[in-house]
Design a protein around this motif. Sequence first.
Motif, PDB file in Angstrom:
ATOM      1  N   TRP A  87       0.826  -1.203   0.000  1.00  0.00           N
ATOM      2  CA  TRP A  87       0.000   0.000   0.000  1.00  0.00           C
ATOM      3  C   TRP A  87       0.865   1.259   0.000  1.00  0.00           C
ATOM      4  N   GLY A  88       0.352   2.293  -0.652  1.00  0.00           N
ATOM      5  CA  GLY A  88       0.922   3.612  -0.483  1.00  0.00           C
ATOM      6  C   GLY A  88       0.625   4.112   0.916  1.00  0.00           C
ATOM      7  N   ILE A  89       1.377   5.080   1.367  1.00  0.00           N
ATOM      8  CA  ILE A  89       1.322   5.501   2.768  1.00  0.00           C
ATOM      9  C   ILE A  89      -0.038   6.076   3.154  1.00  0.00           C
TER      10      ILE A  89
ATOM     11  N   GLU B 180       8.340   6.762  -8.778  1.00  0.00           N
ATOM     12  CA  GLU B 180       8.790   5.728  -7.843  1.00  0.00           C
ATOM     13  C   GLU B 180       9.796   6.302  -6.848  1.00  0.00           C
ATOM     14  N   GLN B 181      10.656   7.204  -7.318  1.00  0.00           N
ATOM     15  CA  GLN B 181      11.634   7.816  -6.434  1.00  0.00           C
ATOM     16  C   GLN B 181      10.981   8.672  -5.352  1.00  0.00           C
ATOM     17  N   GLU B 182       9.790   9.193  -5.637  1.00  0.00           N
ATOM     18  CA  GLU B 182       9.104  10.058  -4.681  1.00  0.00           C
ATOM     19  C   GLU B 182       8.265   9.288  -3.668  1.00  0.00           C
ATOM     20  N   LEU B 183       8.106   7.981  -3.870  1.00  0.00           N
ATOM     21  CA  LEU B 183       7.311   7.199  -2.929  1.00  0.00           C
ATOM     22  C   LEU B 183       7.989   7.147  -1.557  1.00  0.00           C
ATOM     23  N   ILE B 184       7.184   7.201  -0.519  1.00  0.00           N
ATOM     24  CA  ILE B 184       7.701   7.098   0.835  1.00  0.00           C
ATOM     25  C   ILE B 184       8.077   5.634   1.091  1.00  0.00           C
ATOM     26  N   PRO B 185       9.300   5.354   1.522  1.00  0.00           N
ATOM     27  CA  PRO B 185       9.720   3.964   1.734  1.00  0.00           C
ATOM     28  C   PRO B 185       8.810   3.229   2.712  1.00  0.00           C
ATOM     29  N   ARG B 186       8.682   1.940   2.478  1.00  0.00           N
ATOM     30  CA  ARG B 186       7.851   1.135   3.381  1.00  0.00           C
ATOM     31  C   ARG B 186       8.520   0.949   4.740  1.00  0.00           C
TER      32      ARG B 186
ATOM     33  N   ARG C 265       3.243  11.199  11.714  1.00  0.00           N
ATOM     34  CA  ARG C 265       4.570  11.418  11.174  1.00  0.00           C
ATOM     35  C   ARG C 265       5.287  10.067  11.025  1.00  0.00           C
ATOM     36  N   LYS C 266       6.175  10.010  10.047  1.00  0.00           N
ATOM     37  CA  LYS C 266       6.958   8.802   9.829  1.00  0.00           C
ATOM     38  C   LYS C 266       8.406   9.198   9.572  1.00  0.00           C
ATOM     39  N   VAL C 267       9.323   8.468  10.213  1.00  0.00           N
ATOM     40  CA  VAL C 267      10.746   8.686   9.962  1.00  0.00           C
ATOM     41  C   VAL C 267      11.281   7.495   9.165  1.00  0.00           C
ATOM     42  N   PHE C 268      12.236   7.775   8.292  1.00  0.00           N
ATOM     43  CA  PHE C 268      12.784   6.751   7.403  1.00  0.00           C
ATOM     44  C   PHE C 268      14.093   7.270   6.839  1.00  0.00           C
ATOM     45  N   THR C 269      14.788   6.416   6.115  1.00  0.00           N
ATOM     46  CA  THR C 269      16.026   6.827   5.471  1.00  0.00           C
ATOM     47  C   THR C 269      15.922   6.644   3.961  1.00  0.00           C
ATOM     48  N   ILE C 270      16.610   7.511   3.247  1.00  0.00           N
ATOM     49  CA  ILE C 270      16.792   7.386   1.799  1.00  0.00           C
ATOM     50  C   ILE C 270      18.269   7.615   1.522  1.00  0.00           C
ATOM     51  N   ASN C 271      18.901   6.610   0.910  1.00  0.00           N
ATOM     52  CA  ASN C 271      20.336   6.690   0.593  1.00  0.00           C
ATOM     53  C   ASN C 271      21.180   7.053   1.814  1.00  0.00           C
ATOM     54  N   GLY C 272      20.772   6.543   2.974  1.00  0.00           N
ATOM     55  CA  GLY C 272      21.545   6.756   4.183  1.00  0.00           C
ATOM     56  C   GLY C 272      21.299   8.065   4.884  1.00  0.00           C
TER      57      GLY C 272
ATOM     58  N   TYR D 120       8.300  12.467   7.377  1.00  0.00           N
ATOM     59  CA  TYR D 120       7.161  12.753   6.500  1.00  0.00           C
ATOM     60  C   TYR D 120       5.972  13.156   7.359  1.00  0.00           C
ATOM     61  N   ASP D 121       5.321  14.244   6.979  1.00  0.00           N
ATOM     62  CA  ASP D 121       4.136  14.721   7.673  1.00  0.00           C
ATOM     63  C   ASP D 121       2.901  14.238   6.921  1.00  0.00           C
ATOM     64  N   MET D 122       2.067  13.437   7.588  1.00  0.00           N
ATOM     65  CA  MET D 122       0.905  12.840   6.935  1.00  0.00           C
ATOM     66  C   MET D 122      -0.134  13.889   6.549  1.00  0.00           C
ATOM     67  N   ARG D 123      -0.249  14.958   7.320  1.00  0.00           N
ATOM     68  CA  ARG D 123      -1.277  15.964   7.033  1.00  0.00           C
ATOM     69  C   ARG D 123      -0.879  16.842   5.852  1.00  0.00           C
ATOM     70  N   SER D 124       0.318  17.335   5.867  1.00  0.00           N
ATOM     71  CA  SER D 124       0.755  18.220   4.777  1.00  0.00           C
ATOM     72  C   SER D 124       1.233  17.442   3.559  1.00  0.00           C
ATOM     73  N   ARG D 125       1.502  16.124   3.742  1.00  0.00           N
ATOM     74  CA  ARG D 125       2.005  15.258   2.688  1.00  0.00           C
ATOM     75  C   ARG D 125       3.353  15.754   2.164  1.00  0.00           C
ATOM     76  N   LYS D 126       4.172  16.201   3.069  1.00  0.00           N
ATOM     77  CA  LYS D 126       5.493  16.689   2.692  1.00  0.00           C
ATOM     78  C   LYS D 126       6.557  15.945   3.488  1.00  0.00           C
ATOM     79  N   LYS D 127       7.667  15.649   2.796  1.00  0.00           N
ATOM     80  CA  LYS D 127       8.799  15.044   3.489  1.00  0.00           C
ATOM     81  C   LYS D 127       9.901  16.087   3.640  1.00  0.00           C
ATOM     82  N   ARG D 128      10.683  15.904   4.693  1.00  0.00           N
ATOM     83  CA  ARG D 128      11.749  16.865   4.998  1.00  0.00           C
ATOM     84  C   ARG D 128      12.991  16.104   5.407  1.00  0.00           C
ATOM     85  N   GLU D 129      14.130  16.494   4.841  1.00  0.00           N
ATOM     86  CA  GLU D 129      15.382  15.870   5.228  1.00  0.00           C
ATOM     87  C   GLU D 129      15.831  16.436   6.571  1.00  0.00           C
ATOM     88  N   LEU D 130      16.147  15.518   7.492  1.00  0.00           N
ATOM     89  CA  LEU D 130      16.583  15.933   8.820  1.00  0.00           C
ATOM     90  C   LEU D 130      18.093  15.905   8.972  1.00  0.00           C
ATOM     91  N   LEU D 131      18.724  14.875   8.432  1.00  0.00           N
ATOM     92  CA  LEU D 131      20.163  14.722   8.617  1.00  0.00           C
ATOM     93  C   LEU D 131      20.817  14.165   7.362  1.00  0.00           C
TER      94      LEU D 131
END
Length: 791
Positions: free
Chosen positions: A48-50, A88-94, A104-111, A116-127
């Motif tokens: 499923w998508g997020i 596909e690159q924009e999909l939120i990782p499972r 909210r969901k935390v995850f990694t992309i390329n380390g 990701y904020d579920m309400r605004s549907r925006k992801k933000r790089e933290l580190l």
Amino acid sequence: MNFKTFLCLSFFLSILHLTINAQTSELSVEKIMQDPAWMGNFPSSPYWGIHSENIYFDYNPDKNPADSLYRININEPQKIIKVTASQEQELIPRRGDFNDARTRKVFTINGNLFIYDMRSRKKRELLDLPFSIDDPVFMMNEDQIAFEAEDNAFLYNFENGSLKQLTHIKSGSGSEKKDKKLSDKDDWIQQENLELLEVVNQREEEKESSKEYRESINKDEDFIFYLKERELSNLEVSPNAKYAGFSLIKRERGKRTDVPNYVDKSGYTVNLPARSKVGDMDYTAELALYDLEKDTVFIIDTSELPGIKDLPDYTKDYPGKDWKSEPREVIPSKIHFSDNGEKAVVNLRSTDNKDRWIALIDLDKGSLTSIERQRDEAWLAGPGIGYTYYGYETLGWLPDNKHIYFQNEESGYSHLYILNVETGNKKDLTPGEYEVFDPFISNDKKHWYFTSSKVHPGERHFYKMPLMGGKTEQLTSMTGNNQVQLSPDEKYLAISHSYMNRPWELFLKENRVGSEPQQLTKGQSEEFASYGWREPELIQFEARDGAMVPARLFIPEENKKNDAAVVFVHGAGYLQNAHKWWSNYFREYMFHNLLTDLGYTVIDIDYRGSAGYGRDWRTGIYRHMGGKDLTDQVDGVKYLIENHNIDPEKVGIYGGSYGGFITLMAMFTEADTFEAGAALRSVTDWAHYNHGYTSNILNEPSKDPIAYRRSSPIYFAEGLEGDLLIAHGMVDTNVHFQDVVRLAQRLIELGKEDWEMAVYPVEDHGFVEPSSWTDEYRRILELFNESLLGQ
């Protein structure tokens, strides 16, 4: 009637008899063994998508060399849309972790770390650090995220941007000498290389940057825990960030074998590195608890676990051997912390796989108290009990921080249990003669979801149940196998469904009892669908010890019946094939349809050792492979002779891998039952197979040689009387080609004549090339036609 007329009439009747008995089929070996794309296009790996709006899955309607990602929006289920590479690159990782409110969901992309904020549907790089980040999770304070990097745990506060290294773990022993200063010559060569080669220079700069960054956040470190010669595994931080647990692994895999590749592109013979042999595995593991407030590490003592020194029963067969009663090595799971971080449990398994303990950890002292012990004189396995070939471990905490949950086979079937760690009270939530698979807790923490075989051993359905047990609700209804992906909002089920004669398709259903599933894909090609694929009859026959053995039966039409039978033996040992869904052995299933068209009766048996029927069935082969698993085949033939008028002189047997092993044992030890056999990619001597699988069932060769001697076909080759085909891939890195080479030499030395070997130079254990499949099954069909029918 004169003699000449009599001869002509006799010849005519003979030709008529042959014509009647030489049945035909619209199927052929070439047709069914071609590229599986001829069958159609079937969805796989759905998720499923997020936001629970789209179902994604692998699909290939354009018949490309590989599948691509597609999606279906649940509001437009008639549209199947290909996902572009950029989409596909924009999909939120499972993978990743939600906060409790699932906003909210935390995850990694390329380390790198993202949120990701579920309400605004925006992801933000933290580190974006100089090193790779793994396994981020929310802490109790949901402004903090713990993650692993370079064998250490870190804590990041994304509100104020602070980063803290929680553990100070380093490789080596701390006594290593610093890098030796380079000579002027070598220093000049190194600098020139860095200037000339941009990639090499870039990597060196990244390495130095990573080192400097680590040192900058570790300025005040006093305590360092050194791994020495060990590997770190299962690093886990408690939700209150007070503790971290991890395992220290030391393993010696022993002498590895080589598999020669004679058709390498180089034109030379190239050795492929492969596994070691059973008994050649020296594995030790230590369990460690890192007290983050005290900045110290406890190595947890396991030597006082109840029964840790118990000897297995099989040692009684070797009274002359000096068996030492000493603590066994154990394999720990990750430490499971309660949601409030105040309690912790760990699953520990003895390396001989006869004991498992669930133990409560005293977080102040770093000591263990066993609260659950399960022992099996054969070996521990089953759904949710974990280890090697048997799936993952089910273990965790309920939200009350008092109860743990786990799976256990003590009733004879793998069921879901809860246990109060304060009182010791234990409860089976799913009692009955069936098995439970993949249980998980609902988002609201009030219910369980799980799959089970409650309706029938050959069916799988999806259920919902109150968290503390009670009435279950069956949420799927289609006969066969229902593999469910629950939507993130838990409103819908995406169901991969198949039946005995229908491959997998994707369905959508509301998450409530009685709602009707909607089919989303229809993948069968016209050519495939035009044939009337059979629904084999599910039967049970009585074995000599009184057990009722499940099987699938393919019965020809009466006017086509040739009174011959073929027994198919599935592989893997621990696998189920007499079921109501589309078989992983789909080529063999199609071959059985062809055989049935030609007049053969085919039986496919879930012999002792097969999955799906509980502990006693699973362990029925302990210390004697080729025992009950083989007599089940013989008793199946007896059933066919008595109930389906099979000619006792017209019985063949075939199978691959474990099925090939059984075929060899059948041909060598049951010559009165089987006239012909085809043994494919067969184990011929269990002392030459791998450790993880074989040591469970037969223990180790040096410790239990009796089990290996009576279980290995090579010791019984003198019993061959019928016609035997041996087929094997020459680059098989699972069951090595060496197995059948040794057997061939044994058959030559014994002067056996009625056998032949077909070798496949480019094939591994699982064949890939349609030409190889075609050649192999053409030989099998010819073997049965010639040996059983005289054609």
